[in-house]
Design a protein around this motif. Structure first.
Motif, PDB file in Angstrom:
ATOM      1  N   GLU A 157       0.823  -1.216   0.000  1.00 30.93           N
ATOM      2  CA  GLU A 157       0.000   0.000   0.000  1.00 30.93           C
ATOM      3  C   GLU A 157       0.856   1.265   0.000  1.00 30.93           C
ATOM      4  O   GLU A 157       0.479   2.287  -0.580  1.00 30.93           O
ATOM      5  N   ASN A 158       2.023   1.175   0.650  1.00 29.82           N
ATOM      6  CA  ASN A 158       2.890   2.352   0.786  1.00 29.82           C
ATOM      7  C   ASN A 158       3.897   2.499  -0.353  1.00 29.82           C
ATOM      8  O   ASN A 158       4.696   3.435  -0.353  1.00 29.82           O
ATOM      9  N   MET A 159       3.893   1.562  -1.301  1.00 29.71           N
ATOM     10  CA  MET A 159       4.820   1.632  -2.425  1.00 29.71           C
ATOM     11  C   MET A 159       4.195   2.381  -3.601  1.00 29.71           C
ATOM     12  O   MET A 159       2.989   2.302  -3.836  1.00 29.71           O
ATOM     13  N   SER A 160       5.018   3.085  -4.345  1.00 28.08           N
ATOM     14  CA  SER A 160       4.546   3.812  -5.519  1.00 28.08           C
ATOM     15  C   SER A 160       4.297   2.853  -6.677  1.00 28.08           C
ATOM     16  O   SER A 160       4.963   1.811  -6.791  1.00 28.08           O
ATOM     17  N   ASN A 161       3.338   3.204  -7.535  1.00 27.14           N
ATOM     18  CA  ASN A 161       3.052   2.378  -8.711  1.00 27.14           C
ATOM     19  C   ASN A 161       4.298   2.221  -9.570  1.00 27.14           C
ATOM     20  O   ASN A 161       4.997   3.196  -9.846  1.00 27.14           O
ATOM     21  N   GLY A 162       4.577   0.984  -9.987  1.00 19.84           N
ATOM     22  CA  GLY A 162       5.719   0.726 -10.855  1.00 19.84           C
ATOM     23  C   GLY A 162       6.988   0.352 -10.115  1.00 19.84           C
ATOM     24  O   GLY A 162       7.946  -0.101 -10.729  1.00 19.84           O
ATOM     25  N   ASN A 163       7.011   0.534  -8.775  1.00 15.45           N
ATOM     26  CA  ASN A 163       8.216   0.202  -8.006  1.00 15.45           C
ATOM     27  C   ASN A 163       8.338  -1.279  -7.706  1.00 15.45           C
ATOM     28  O   ASN A 163       9.375  -1.743  -7.265  1.00 15.45           O
ATOM     29  N   VAL A 164       7.248  -2.013  -7.894  1.00 16.44           N
ATOM     30  CA  VAL A 164       7.271  -3.457  -7.649  1.00 16.44           C
ATOM     31  C   VAL A 164       6.608  -4.157  -8.832  1.00 16.44           C
ATOM     32  O   VAL A 164       5.553  -3.743  -9.301  1.00 16.44           O
ATOM     33  N   SER A 165       7.277  -5.200  -9.325  1.00 14.52           N
ATOM     34  CA  SER A 165       6.749  -5.928 -10.485  1.00 14.52           C
ATOM     35  C   SER A 165       6.359  -7.364 -10.158  1.00 14.52           C
ATOM     36  O   SER A 165       5.448  -7.916 -10.767  1.00 14.52           O
ATOM     37  N   PHE A 166       7.052  -7.978  -9.184  1.00 14.57           N
ATOM     38  CA  PHE A 166       6.797  -9.377  -8.858  1.00 14.57           C
ATOM     39  C   PHE A 166       6.801  -9.564  -7.343  1.00 14.57           C
ATOM     40  O   PHE A 166       7.633  -8.985  -6.650  1.00 14.57           O
ATOM     41  N   ILE A 167       5.873 -10.384  -6.840  1.00 13.30           N
ATOM     42  CA  ILE A 167       5.807 -10.705  -5.416  1.00 13.30           C
ATOM     43  C   ILE A 167       5.782 -12.215  -5.264  1.00 13.30           C
ATOM     44  O   ILE A 167       4.936 -12.887  -5.857  1.00 13.30           O
ATOM     45  N   VAL A 168       6.709 -12.746  -4.478  1.00 14.53           N
ATOM     46  CA  VAL A 168       6.750 -14.180  -4.188  1.00 14.53           C
ATOM     47  C   VAL A 168       6.745 -14.331  -2.677  1.00 14.53           C
ATOM     48  O   VAL A 168       7.571 -13.725  -1.990  1.00 14.53           O
ATOM     49  N   PHE A 169       5.804 -15.142  -2.130  1.00 13.51           N
ATOM     50  CA  PHE A 169       5.730 -15.232  -0.672  1.00 13.51           C
ATOM     51  C   PHE A 169       5.207 -16.589  -0.211  1.00 13.51           C
ATOM     52  O   PHE A 169       4.544 -17.314  -0.955  1.00 13.51           O
ATOM     53  N   ASP A 170       5.506 -16.900   1.049  1.00 17.85           N
ATOM     54  CA  ASP A 170       5.145 -18.176   1.669  1.00 17.85           C
ATOM     55  C   ASP A 170       3.780 -18.038   2.352  1.00 17.85           C
ATOM     56  O   ASP A 170       3.668 -18.140   3.574  1.00 17.85           O
ATOM     57  N   GLY A 171       2.746 -17.781   1.547  1.00 14.32           N
ATOM     58  CA  GLY A 171       1.417 -17.582   2.101  1.00 14.32           C
ATOM     59  C   GLY A 171       0.341 -17.779   1.046  1.00 14.32           C
ATOM     60  O   GLY A 171       0.611 -18.235  -0.073  1.00 14.32           O
ATOM     61  N   VAL A 172      -0.905 -17.405   1.400  1.00 20.52           N
ATOM     62  CA  VAL A 172      -2.066 -17.628   0.535  1.00 20.52           C
ATOM     63  C   VAL A 172      -2.377 -16.362  -0.268  1.00 20.52           C
ATOM     64  O   VAL A 172      -2.418 -15.262   0.281  1.00 20.52           O
TER      65      VAL A 172
END
Length: 403
Positions: A345-360
């Motif tokens: 929520e606190n990141m600017s658009n375009g600053n993150v492209s991929f998310i990989v995590f140990d959850g649902v």
């Protein structure tokens, strides 16, 4: 967490931490059915992150493991025994030995009591504090210890769930803990029931003078209410968290306001029907249907994951952590699973492209990721997704690293 399972292990070969964690998950799966699947227990917050510390010497590996548990004593002992039964890590023979099961609550209470003594001993007259304030702070630290398990399904509940003439029904364990924090003890959670509410909740509601369904302010809350009604649960009033908010994250004032604004079930359902029947809503639905009739399916974009990123991803299973990558698959930040939404929520658009995590992967995370132009999300499994954004690709860890 109530307990910490502590074990040591020896492996007759050179292995890495992900190999040990993978062996634990793989060789305990379905030993005692879905109820004792380690991943499911972690997803529900019944088990914590598995910590592995190890070293390799002379071609052999050894170390120790810690597994936080929020199960009861019998269930915790069963989990410890299951892990002890692991016989191989990769192609090598292995031996796991239980050393102890630490009672975290007892240790925590000792520290709280000792700290309370220090506070009282150093408390000066100049501060002129009310002793009630100190006692409230001390008791507040152990509110989560009041959580109990209700019925044969061991549902999270407040300690007054049996005795209080009124009942508050919420979705999950975290909701119960937050309500306990602010003094609401007559609660029970349905734990995200899928399709049918537990019979124990149906029977309990029949014995109560007033039953309140206190729901999240999103589509998930709508689904829980639908399941309660389909299961013929006695509901007198409906209270909702503010739009887009969850009960578990509300402050004491927000909880009090939501409950004071609760409305009778019949009035709530009538209001919902009026909204759905409004001309504007019908026009929107018809417009959306027309668009769907002429819309052509879009070709899914192939995304290549570089080997360096895959090696980082292999370390995630069992950690309850995630990694945020930029468009070049460079790690931006490593975060706890519970913090991913607030971080995004606190990141600017375009600053993150991929998310990989140990959850649902949840509907809420997908919608937020879509608004931030995230290209792909990889999780342990996919939750109840009602609408998949077209601009976000979804995969599981099994798809990426073959778990």
């Amino acid at each position: 967490m109530k307990y910490v399972i502590k074990l040591t292990f020896e492996v007759e070969g050179s292995v890495d931490k992900p190999d040990v964690i993978g062996a634990i998950f793989g060789q305990t799966e379905n030993l005692f059915g879905q109820e004792f699947d380690l991943r499911e227990l972690q997803d529900k917050g019944r088990l914590g992150r598995i910590v592995v510390e190890m070293k390799t010497k002379g071609g052999k590996s050894e170390g120790y493991i810690e597994i936080p548990s929020n199960l009861d004593k019998v269930e915790t002992a069963l989990i410890a025994s299951m892990v002890e039964s692991v016989e191989k890590v990769g192609p090598y023979n292995a031996k796991f030995v239980l050393k102890e099961i630490e009672d975290v609550r007892a240790e925590k209470l000792k520290k709280i009591i000792e700290r309370a003594k220090e506070i009282l001993a150093t408390w000066t007259r100049e501060k002129n504090l009310d002793i009630k304030e100190v006692m409230n702070e001390i008791s507040g630290a152990v509110k989560t210890g009041e959580l109990i398990e209700f019925g044969p399904d061991r549902l999270p509940a407040g300690p007054d769930v049996y005795s209080d003439p009124n009942l508050i029904i919420v979705e999950g364990r975290a909701d119960i803990i937050n309500l306990l924090r602010y003094g609401y003890r007559n609660t029970v959670a349905v734990e995200g029931a899928s399709g049918k509410i537990q019979q124990s909740v149906v029977d309990l509601a029949k014995t109560k003078k007033t039953v309140i369904a206190f729901l999240d302010g999103d589509h998930g809350g709508d689904l829980i209410l639908k399941e309660l009604l389909n299961s013929n649960v006695k509901i007198d009033y409906v209270a909702r968290a503010p739009v887009g908010r969850e009960v578990e994250e509300l402050t004491g004032k927000e909880i009090a306001k939501a409950l004071s604004n609760m409305i009778p079930l019949t009035q709530y359902l009538k209001k919902q029907q009026e909204v759905l029947a409004s001309p504007q809503r019908m026009e929107e639905a018809q417009s959306q249907q027309a668009v769907q009739l002429v819309e052509q399916p879009k070709k899914e974009i192939e995304i290549q994951i570089p080997q360096a990123a895959i090696e980082e991803i292999k370390k995630l299973p069992g950690t309850l952590e995630g990694i945020i990558f930029d468009e070049n698959w460079r790690p931006v930040e490593k975060v706890q699973v519970r913090d991913i939404i607030s971080k995004l929520e606190n990141m600017s658009n375009g600053n993150v492209s991929f998310i990989v995590f140990d959850g649902v992967i949840t509907q809420r995370l997908l919608e937020l990721a879509s608004s931030k132009n995230v290209k792909m999300i990889v999780g342990v499994r996919i939750g109840g997704i009602n609408k998949k954004p077209e601009n976000v690709k979804i995969l599981t860890l099994s798809d990426v690293i073959g778990l």
